[in-house]
Write an enzyme that holds these catalytic residues in place. Sequence first.
Site, PDB file in Angstrom:
ATOM      1  N   CYS A 160       0.817  -1.229   0.000  1.00  0.00           N
ATOM      2  CA  CYS A 160       0.000   0.000   0.000  1.00  0.00           C
ATOM      3  C   CYS A 160       0.845   1.272   0.000  1.00  0.00           C
ATOM      4  CB  CYS A 160      -0.949   0.002   1.188  1.00  0.00           C
ATOM      5  SG  CYS A 160      -1.972  -1.476   1.256  1.00  0.00           S
ATOM      6  N   HIS A 169      -3.275   6.908   3.205  1.00  0.00           N
ATOM      7  CA  HIS A 169      -3.692   5.643   2.614  1.00  0.00           C
ATOM      8  C   HIS A 169      -5.066   5.278   3.170  1.00  0.00           C
ATOM      9  CE1 HIS A 169      -4.028   1.638   1.304  1.00  0.00           C
ATOM     10  NE2 HIS A 169      -3.758   1.084   2.476  1.00  0.00           N
ATOM     11  N   ASN A 173     -10.127  -0.487   0.593  1.00  0.00           N
ATOM     12  CA  ASN A 173      -8.669  -0.369   0.534  1.00  0.00           C
ATOM     13  C   ASN A 173      -8.196  -0.878  -0.835  1.00  0.00           C
ATOM     14  OD1 ASN A 173      -5.911  -0.706   0.746  1.00  0.00           O
ATOM     15  ND2 ASN A 173      -5.974  -1.674   2.762  1.00  0.00           N
TER      16      ASN A 173
HETATM   17  N1  COA Z   1     -18.130  -9.276   9.910  1.00  0.00           N
HETATM   18  C1  COA Z   1     -18.553  -9.574  11.141  1.00  0.00           C
HETATM   19  N2  COA Z   1     -17.700  -9.904  12.141  1.00  0.00           N
HETATM   20  C2  COA Z   1     -16.401  -9.915  11.861  1.00  0.00           C
HETATM   21  C3  COA Z   1     -15.898  -9.616  10.584  1.00  0.00           C
HETATM   22  C4  COA Z   1     -16.823  -9.284   9.593  1.00  0.00           C
HETATM   23  N3  COA Z   1     -16.451  -8.981   8.342  1.00  0.00           N
HETATM   24  N4  COA Z   1     -14.555  -9.716  10.622  1.00  0.00           N
HETATM   25  C5  COA Z   1     -14.213 -10.055  11.871  1.00  0.00           C
HETATM   26  N5  COA Z   1     -15.318 -10.182  12.621  1.00  0.00           N
HETATM   27  C6  COA Z   1     -15.416 -10.525  14.031  1.00  0.00           C
HETATM   28  C7  COA Z   1     -14.209 -11.251  14.539  1.00  0.00           C
HETATM   29  O1  COA Z   1     -14.305 -12.641  14.272  1.00  0.00           O
HETATM   30  C8  COA Z   1     -14.248 -10.932  16.018  1.00  0.00           C
HETATM   31  O2  COA Z   1     -15.161 -11.790  16.619  1.00  0.00           O
HETATM   32  P1  COA Z   1     -14.849 -12.415  18.086  1.00  0.00           P
HETATM   33  O3  COA Z   1     -14.712 -11.220  18.991  1.00  0.00           O
HETATM   34  O4  COA Z   1     -16.029 -13.258  18.338  1.00  0.00           O
HETATM   35  O5  COA Z   1     -13.564 -13.155  17.920  1.00  0.00           O
HETATM   36  C9  COA Z   1     -14.840  -9.531  16.069  1.00  0.00           C
HETATM   37  O6  COA Z   1     -15.471  -9.325  14.792  1.00  0.00           O
HETATM   38  C10 COA Z   1     -13.808  -8.442  16.295  1.00  0.00           C
HETATM   39  O7  COA Z   1     -12.705  -8.672  15.449  1.00  0.00           O
HETATM   40  P2  COA Z   1     -11.432  -7.737  15.476  1.00  0.00           P
HETATM   41  O8  COA Z   1     -10.428  -8.284  14.530  1.00  0.00           O
HETATM   42  O9  COA Z   1     -11.011  -7.498  16.891  1.00  0.00           O
HETATM   43  O10 COA Z   1     -12.046  -6.378  14.942  1.00  0.00           O
HETATM   44  P3  COA Z   1     -11.337  -4.993  14.794  1.00  0.00           P
HETATM   45  O11 COA Z   1     -12.102  -3.983  15.536  1.00  0.00           O
HETATM   46  O12 COA Z   1      -9.856  -5.086  15.060  1.00  0.00           O
HETATM   47  O13 COA Z   1     -11.523  -4.686  13.235  1.00  0.00           O
HETATM   48  C11 COA Z   1     -10.303  -4.742  11.208  1.00  0.00           C
HETATM   49  C12 COA Z   1     -10.975  -5.555  12.294  1.00  0.00           C
HETATM   50  C13 COA Z   1      -9.667  -5.713  10.228  1.00  0.00           C
HETATM   51  C14 COA Z   1     -11.353  -3.897  10.506  1.00  0.00           C
HETATM   52  C15 COA Z   1      -9.223  -3.828  11.830  1.00  0.00           C
HETATM   53  O14 COA Z   1      -8.410  -4.574  12.709  1.00  0.00           O
HETATM   54  C16 COA Z   1      -8.365  -3.178  10.813  1.00  0.00           C
HETATM   55  O15 COA Z   1      -8.815  -2.421   9.994  1.00  0.00           O
HETATM   56  N6  COA Z   1      -7.048  -3.428  10.865  1.00  0.00           N
HETATM   57  C17 COA Z   1      -6.131  -2.847   9.927  1.00  0.00           C
HETATM   58  C18 COA Z   1      -6.267  -3.538   8.612  1.00  0.00           C
HETATM   59  C19 COA Z   1      -5.590  -2.790   7.508  1.00  0.00           C
HETATM   60  O16 COA Z   1      -5.518  -1.597   7.507  1.00  0.00           O
HETATM   61  N7  COA Z   1      -5.109  -3.552   6.548  1.00  0.00           N
HETATM   62  C20 COA Z   1      -4.550  -3.043   5.361  1.00  0.00           C
HETATM   63  C21 COA Z   1      -3.156  -2.570   5.551  1.00  0.00           C
HETATM   64  S1  COA Z   1      -2.578  -1.760   4.152  1.00  0.00           S
END
Ligand code: COA
Length: 328
Positions: A114, A255, A285
């Site tokens: 990215c 980004h 993204n």
């Molecule tokens: N729909 C519903 N539930 C979902 C889900 C979805 N699409 N994806 C994950 N979950 C669930 C998980 O299984 C978890 O359940 P649990 O608590 O029962 O285990 C819960 O939601 C919370 O998951 P978590 O990973 O803690 O959520 P989060 O608040 O960290 O958000 C992201 C997840 C991926 C959105 C976030 O971590 C993020 O954006 N990270 C950075 C990613 C990024 O920028 N990547 C690109 C880099 S260039």
Amino acid sequence: MASVIIAGVGSYAPPRIVTNEELSKTVDTTDEWIRTRSGIRERRIAAPDQTTSDMAVEAAKAALTDAKLTAADIDLLIIATASPDAPLPSTACYVQHKLGVPAHATCFDIAAACSGFLYALEIAYGQLLTNRYKRALIIGSEKLSSVTDWTDRTTCVLFGDAAGAAVLHKVDQPGIGILGSDLGADGEFADNLYISAGGSKRPADAQSVAERAHCIRMNGREVFKSAVRVMETVAREMMEQHHLTPDQINLVIPHQANIRIIEALAANLKVPMERVYVNLDRYGNTSSASIPLALDEARRSGRIKPGDLTLLVAFGAGLTYGSTLIRW
Ligand code: COA
């Protein structure tokens, strides 16, 4: 004193819109979860026969038109992509051929995920300043849908397809264009965002395909924490190097990965969200395409005016990161 300016910008997004609602019919998720956790409402998905190079060509044509140049004027072509047409040859060579960039041009891809567009910008900037090349075309293009595991709800809701391009050249005028560029990488965090199969470490075989190991895997929480930390650091350092305070930056273009990352960055930098460009709600993204796509929209919608200062800030798999300061 010479400067390197961005003479033209262009972008392309495939017409097919996939909403959160549509995704929730095929994977266990909801529009509410995706919106509140990421800020994404919809993303664009390329047609099955549409390649990363096809989208790159569309963005490049728009950038060349904006710069009032043609493909024949380009002697340096860099494609930043994490989803190349194929491992070999470079997507840049496909784009060169489709666009009609001359045979004497230097054409290659870079892999900085990215942060790729900012990496390409820095390379082009340095090469143009040395007079080795006259006009550079840099493109961030991604068909992330081709490396997304559409059964993995933790990643498939986040990504989209698009391309963005910029044309750069030198001018004999000090103090405009790219004022500074700073890149970094921290391989210690490489295992937080990766594709495990399809390379020399794990060549594709029937089992890797069955496991969808050629798709993106991510430790979202760790990536989130690293993203806020490195983007704040690299943005702050750029402002300090140029003796600027946050209120002197007209527009920050980060980004576009997650609205919560962007809001945390803005709060930590003390830049109001009105001066931060956001379009991830419509595109998700798009990796290396995200910054040039946002830059193109920002310019075309009048959010960037002559004389303005724009700060681009990126992070991505690697962990790579970078910032670029531009005076228009
Ligand atoms: N729909 C519903 N539930 C979902 C889900 C979805 N699409 N994806 C994950 N979950 C669930 C998980 O299984 C978890 O359940 P649990 O608590 O029962 O285990 C819960 O939601 C919370 O998951 P978590 O990973 O803690 O959520 P989060 O608040 O960290 O958000 C992201 C997840 C991926 C959105 C976030 O971590 C993020 O954006 N990270 C950075 C990613 C990024 O920028 N990547 C690109 C880099 S260039």
